[in-house]
Write an enzyme that holds these catalytic residues in place. Structure first.
Site, PDB file in Angstrom:
ATOM      1  N   ASP A  96      90.936  68.420 -14.783  1.00 24.17           N
ATOM      2  CA  ASP A  96      90.828  69.515 -13.810  1.00 24.17           C
ATOM      3  C   ASP A  96      89.892  70.604 -14.330  1.00 24.17           C
ATOM      4  O   ASP A  96      90.266  71.766 -14.465  1.00 24.17           O
ATOM      5  CB  ASP A  96      92.216  70.096 -13.499  1.00 24.17           C
ATOM      6  CG  ASP A  96      92.908  70.635 -14.742  1.00 24.17           C
ATOM      7  OD1 ASP A  96      92.499  70.295 -15.877  1.00 24.17           O
ATOM      8  OD2 ASP A  96      93.877  71.401 -14.587  1.00 24.17           O
ATOM      9  N   GLU A  97      88.653  70.213 -14.583  1.00 20.28           N
ATOM     10  CA  GLU A  97      87.661  71.158 -15.103  1.00 20.28           C
ATOM     11  C   GLU A  97      86.328  70.838 -14.460  1.00 20.28           C
ATOM     12  O   GLU A  97      85.974  71.415 -13.445  1.00 20.28           O
ATOM     13  CB  GLU A  97      87.612  71.057 -16.624  1.00 20.28           C
ATOM     14  CG  GLU A  97      86.963  72.244 -17.287  1.00 20.28           C
ATOM     15  CD  GLU A  97      87.285  72.316 -18.774  1.00 20.28           C
ATOM     16  OE1 GLU A  97      86.614  73.081 -19.454  1.00 20.28           O
ATOM     17  OE2 GLU A  97      88.190  71.615 -19.247  1.00 20.28           O
ATOM     18  N   ASP A 142      77.725  74.116 -23.433  1.00 20.97           N
ATOM     19  CA  ASP A 142      77.523  72.677 -23.568  1.00 20.97           C
ATOM     20  C   ASP A 142      76.078  72.310 -23.262  1.00 20.97           C
ATOM     21  O   ASP A 142      75.441  71.532 -23.987  1.00 20.97           O
ATOM     22  CB  ASP A 142      78.451  71.923 -22.620  1.00 20.97           C
ATOM     23  CG  ASP A 142      79.925  72.171 -22.911  1.00 20.97           C
ATOM     24  OD1 ASP A 142      80.303  73.343 -23.095  1.00 20.97           O
ATOM     25  OD2 ASP A 142      80.700  71.201 -22.933  1.00 20.97           O
ATOM     26  N   GLU A 198      84.868  64.582 -26.563  1.00 22.36           N
ATOM     27  CA  GLU A 198      84.936  66.038 -26.716  1.00 22.36           C
ATOM     28  C   GLU A 198      85.350  66.421 -28.128  1.00 22.36           C
ATOM     29  O   GLU A 198      84.818  67.367 -28.709  1.00 22.36           O
ATOM     30  CB  GLU A 198      85.931  66.606 -25.709  1.00 22.36           C
ATOM     31  CG  GLU A 198      86.120  68.117 -25.796  1.00 22.36           C
ATOM     32  CD  GLU A 198      87.091  68.618 -24.757  1.00 22.36           C
ATOM     33  OE1 GLU A 198      86.991  69.799 -24.396  1.00 22.36           O
ATOM     34  OE2 GLU A 198      87.943  67.839 -24.300  1.00 22.36           O
TER      35      GLU A 198
END
Length: 946
Positions: A463-464, A471, A739
């Site tokens: 949910d991003e 980045d 990540e």
């Protein structure tokens, strides 16, 4: 003399062949392909034919070798105007390049061109309810030209007489909606017919109605209902034009078929409620109501100037698994971004459920790290013949698909993964002698493709999925090497400048800005995307026009940083993210790495000031250039005085600290750079040649080691396969970049922290160095007008090759070590030159064509360590074979001690193996001594290679 031909002729930035321009005066670019040796352009002729003015023609001569972003030499285009453009070129050798021709059409360039009104579902309908809109159009006769101009606050898909319009997915894409909404132009001439026609549009809320935020604080960022704006214009043979735009005269209804749709949640479709003829003149009339007209200013409308999201690949399953709980799980073999198309046959009303996951944990799809992004699609069958369905308005990040309630026996050929991405041209390819490194490179390609979807996102699954500026800031060099992302990122930078202006000159940490917590903090390395991204695009693509457009934004960011600086020009206050996700930082506090955040902030303050100064000079503003250059120098000197000792140590001992000073050119004297480089290599060795950098340091560490001449340390770090490292994920099956360095733990379990993504491109930023540094192909002047050929031959590798489609044509550099000879080969495109720097010094410049150089080469001798417990740890870690023997012996006799060598042991010079094994059981010590003695014996036997 050779044949030459103009190719890749285009106006504007798009590279997908679309004929639409987004400006009345688009820049013109081309390249020349030729076999003529040394060909350089002397002049070019640009000819325009005004197709709407009875074919009137005019020409403009262009002197010199410029062929990138050449200014439009004619009067500005008017709305809807069509022209044919031809470019021919002549070389200094007299070889004339065969011309190239394209047709270009302007969209609606003025607000007054729009008669359509924004429309939505009626009052009382939920803002995010999917809907369908339609309108009938009667044509007296066959038309000669028809265009559909269409966009949405949300996402749309248009159909005309039952046929889908265009190939875009999730159109019009995500922008800063209060300021800028993109619209698409479609040629629909062939979809119309004399008599009755029907235009239909599916609409869902998409990014416009999504809820953003973390830790239970998610909320909508934009107010109002999802809406569409569409205008169809048809032209008859006699020149008459008929215009039909969205208005209260259009019909609409909440979609009973597309019953739910969300970017994070997924999509539900009930085929029983879908009239297949709804977008044709024979569609049913029941249930349709007048559309509601909204008051949305037309000033926000902008023609799309970059490539849209499209379906770019289809992937078949490689396996079907049964999970321990009995679930059917499909494995597509790679982590991808998109959705799944199914072909299914079953009873009416039966519902198939599709759940998506990146990895398996204990044999089951791992969904905890998705947080509140459910990523579930459902399809309810209409019954009867076989049915095919693919979600319209959502996307997922996944490798595994859990299929629930499939009617009958499941056949893997019934599901296909459809990869979705902004449709960018691939430009960079790399091969080396190390297969794991090649696989890592392709993992980075896949992560970029998945996360360059309308905007540059951080991840595609949880949910991003936001446009995190930090980045992209660290990754932009890699992005511009792997794909032509000039148009894509130029569009995103437009949103960045708009969001920044609304935020008082401070760049948000996500763009578009949608989180309430992102309202005013000046965050180094993240906000510095404001300067770094346009500067990098200038270096790679050569367009001063983009620099000029972004310069006010770049200056505003520099001033925001300066407002945070102290009187010495250092940035030491405010909340910072630092070297985010340094592997030494606590898992739940990723900003608390070894490099102090204020040191990162001060280094980036210097970098942005320096970029702004350079940009001002390029744009012909010398006074501003001198002003910012002086401020940059003040910060640089204060940085050295505050953070660096005269003998080459830094007050913050993480490897990122040293990399910043070296790569940002803060430390400039030969002696200081050498000292910093030596200490950086020591730190890397003390870490066991495992990665010790986070988001900020990882793109810099290989550059830093190599410019300091520490090639052995660079090689060991690059080729490391133990965690944390670039190659560890590859060894455990990763197909994208993670990540966290340890997103998947060695025991196969998922990192327990909720912030764990298996598709995050930031740590793949080293790929830029693989092309520039390892293979040795880089731009020496903006746009690769001049190349730099300077390979870095690392121990442990025998070959590397970079091939890049530059704006001037294909360039490549390749090196191979064989039989004590280093051979370097290069291809230099037409209209360019290359500076050549090999390990024994510079060579004469190389002109267009193929070149090769052969040099003597000797590998360094293998390090030798003491083969007993008094071996120095610094020597031991430099001898990978000896270290492996020690670890293998400990794994058998003292596993807990062996695990200490996976990170706890600090390989410091002067510390011995005996010290590291203090209090170890005698049996373990004896096993280690035997292993070292056996290694010594093998190495010293007569005939053994050393």
């Amino acid at each position: 003399m050779g044949h030459a031909v103009v190719s890749d002729l285009r106006v504007g930035r798009r590279r997908d062949g679309a004929p639409w321009t987004d400006r009345p005066d688009p820049a013109v670019s081309w390249r020349t392909d030729t076999s003529a040796p040394g060909w350089r352009q002397a002049s070019a002729r640009i000819t325009v034919t005004w197709l709407d003015e009875d074919g009137r023609t005019e020409s403009a001569d262009h002197e010199g070798d410029d062929c990138l972003f050449v200014r439009w030499p004619f009067r500005p285009l008017r709305s809807r105007e069509r022209v044919r453009l031809e470019v021919s070129a002549t070389g200094h050798d007299g070889v004339r390049a065969e011309g190239a021709t394209i047709t270009v059409e302007a969209p609606l360039l003025d607000e007054a061109d729009w008669t359509a009104r924004w429309v939505s579902l009626p009052d009382g309908t939920p803002d995010d309810a999917p809907g369908q809109f339609r309108h009938g159009l009667f044509l007296e006769e066959k038309v000669v030209r028809a265009r559909l101009y269409v966009t949405a606050l949300g996402v749309y898909e248009a159909e005309l007489n039952g046929t889908r319009v265009g190939s875009e997915v999730l159109a019009p894409g995500w922008t800063s909606y209060p300021d800028r909404v993109l619209y698409q132009t479609h040629d629909v001439t062939d979809l119309l017919r004399p008599g009755h026609n029907t235009l239909g549009v599916w609409l869902a809320g998409g990014w416009f109605t999504e809820r953003y935020g973390f830790f239970g604080r998610a909320r909508r960022a934009y107010e109002g209902r999802a809406a569409i704006l569409a205008q169809i214009e048809v032209t008859y043979d006699d020149g008459r034009r008929v215009v039909a735009g969205t208005s209260s005269g259009w019909s609409c209804r909440p979609s009973d078929a597309l019953s739910a749709s969300g970017i994070y949640a997924g999509e539900s479709f009930d085929a029983r409620n879908c009239d297949p003829a709804w977008s044709t003149p024979s569609g049913a009339e029941d249930g349709w109501r007048p559309a509601a007209v909204l008051d949305v200013p037309r000033r926000v409308l902008c023609p799309a100037g970059h490539e849209p999201v499209r379906r770019v690949e289809e992937i078949a399953p490689i396996a079907v698994l049964t999970s321990p709980s009995g679930r059917t799980v499909v494995d597509f073999g790679q982590n991808i971004v998109g959705r799944v198309r199914i072909r299914v046959e079953g009873p009416r009303g039966h519902t198939v459920t599709l759940r998506h996951a990146e990895v398996l944990e204990n044999g089951e799809p791992a969904t905890r790290q998705l947080r509140r992004a459910y990523s579930v699609d459902t399809y309810t069958l209409r019954g009867g013949d076989a049915e095919e369905w693919e979600p319209r308005f959502t996307f997922h990040g996944f490798r595994y698909l859990q299929v629930d309630d499939w009617p009958g026996t499941f056949d893997p050929s019934a599901v296909t993964a459809v990869v979705c991405s902004s449709d960018l041209l691939r430009t960079g390819r790399l091969t080396t002698s190390e297969p794991l490194l090649d696989r890592f490179h392709e993992n980075v390609v896949r992560s970029m493709r998945g996360n360059f979807l309308s905007i540059p996102t951080d991840c595609p699954q949880r949910d991003e999925r936001l446009g995190w500026t930090g980045d992209l800031q660290v990754f932009v060099g890699t992005a511009a090497t792997l794909f032509d992302c000039d148009a894509f990122l130029a569009s995103w930078l437009g949103d960045l400048a708009l969001e920044q202006a609304r935020n008082g000159g401070v760049t948000p940490i996500v763009v578009p800005s949608v989180m309430p917590e992102d309202t005013g903090g000046v965050v180094a390395a993240w906000g510095d995307a404001t300067t770094v991204v346009p500067w990098t695009l200038y270096e790679r693509c050569g367009d001063t026009g983009l620099l000029s457009r972004q310069f006010p934004s770049m200056r505003a960011w520099a001033e925001a940083e300066l407002a945070c600086a102290d009187s010495d020009g250092l940035w030491t206050c405010g909340y910072q993210l630092g070297d985010w996700l340094d592997p030494k930082a606590p898992a739940d506090r990723p900003r608390e790495g070894r490099t102090h955040p204020s040191l990162v902030a001060s280094a980036y303050l210097y970098r942005s000031l320096d970029i702004v100064a350079r940009t001002a000079r390029i744009l012909g503003q010398p006074a501003l250039a001198d002003h910012y250059a002086a401020l940059a120098e003040r910060t640089r000197l204060s940085f050295l005085e505050t953070y660096v000792t005269p003998r080459g140590r830094m007050v913050s001992e993480g490897p990122t600290t040293y990399a910043l000073a070296l790569v940002f050119d803060i430390a400039r004297t030969t002696e200081l750079r050498a000292a910093l480089g030596r200490r950086l290599a020591e730190i890397v060795r003390e870490d066991g040649y495992r990665i010790g950098t986070g988001f900020v340091g990882t793109p810099l560490i290989m550059d830093a080691l190599c410019v300091a001449g520490q090639l052995d340390a660079a090689a060991r770090l690059l080729l490391q396969t133990e965690a944390p490292s670039w190659l560890y994920p590859v060894t455990v099956g990763a197909t994208t970049v993670w990540e966290r360095w340890d997103a998947l733990l060695p025991d196969g379990s998922v990192n327990p922290h909720e912030m764990t993504s298996f598709n995050h491109y930031a740590f793949g930023a080293v790929v830029d160095w693989l092309h520039r540094g390892l293979a040795g192909l880089a731009p020496a002047e903006p746009g690769y007008r001049r190349l730099r050929i300077a390979p870095t031959v690392l121990p442990g590798l025998t070959h590397a090759r970079s091939e890049q489609l530059t704006p001037y044509g294909t360039a490549s550099v390749e090196w191979t070590v064989k039989d004590d000879t280093l051979t370097v080969s290069a291809l230099v495109p037409p209209n360019t030159t290359a500076e050549v720097v090999l390990h024994d010094g510079p060579r004469p410049d190389a002109g267009p064509g193929r070149h090769s150089w052969a040099l003597p080469w000797r590998r360094a001798a293998r390090p030798v360590v003491r083969h007993d417990l008094d071996a120095d740890l610094a020597d031991l870690v430099d001898d990978s074979e000896a270290l492996g023997a020690v670890r293998a012996a400990l794994e058998e006799h003292a596993p807990a001690r062996a695990r200490a060598f996976d990170g706890a042991v600090r390989y410091e010079a002067g510390s011995t193996l005996r010290t590291a094994l203090l209090f170890a059981e005698p049996t373990a010590l004896a096993a280690v001594e035997r292993a070292l003695a056996d290694l010594h014996h093998r190495r010293t036997r007569p005939g053994t290679a050393r």
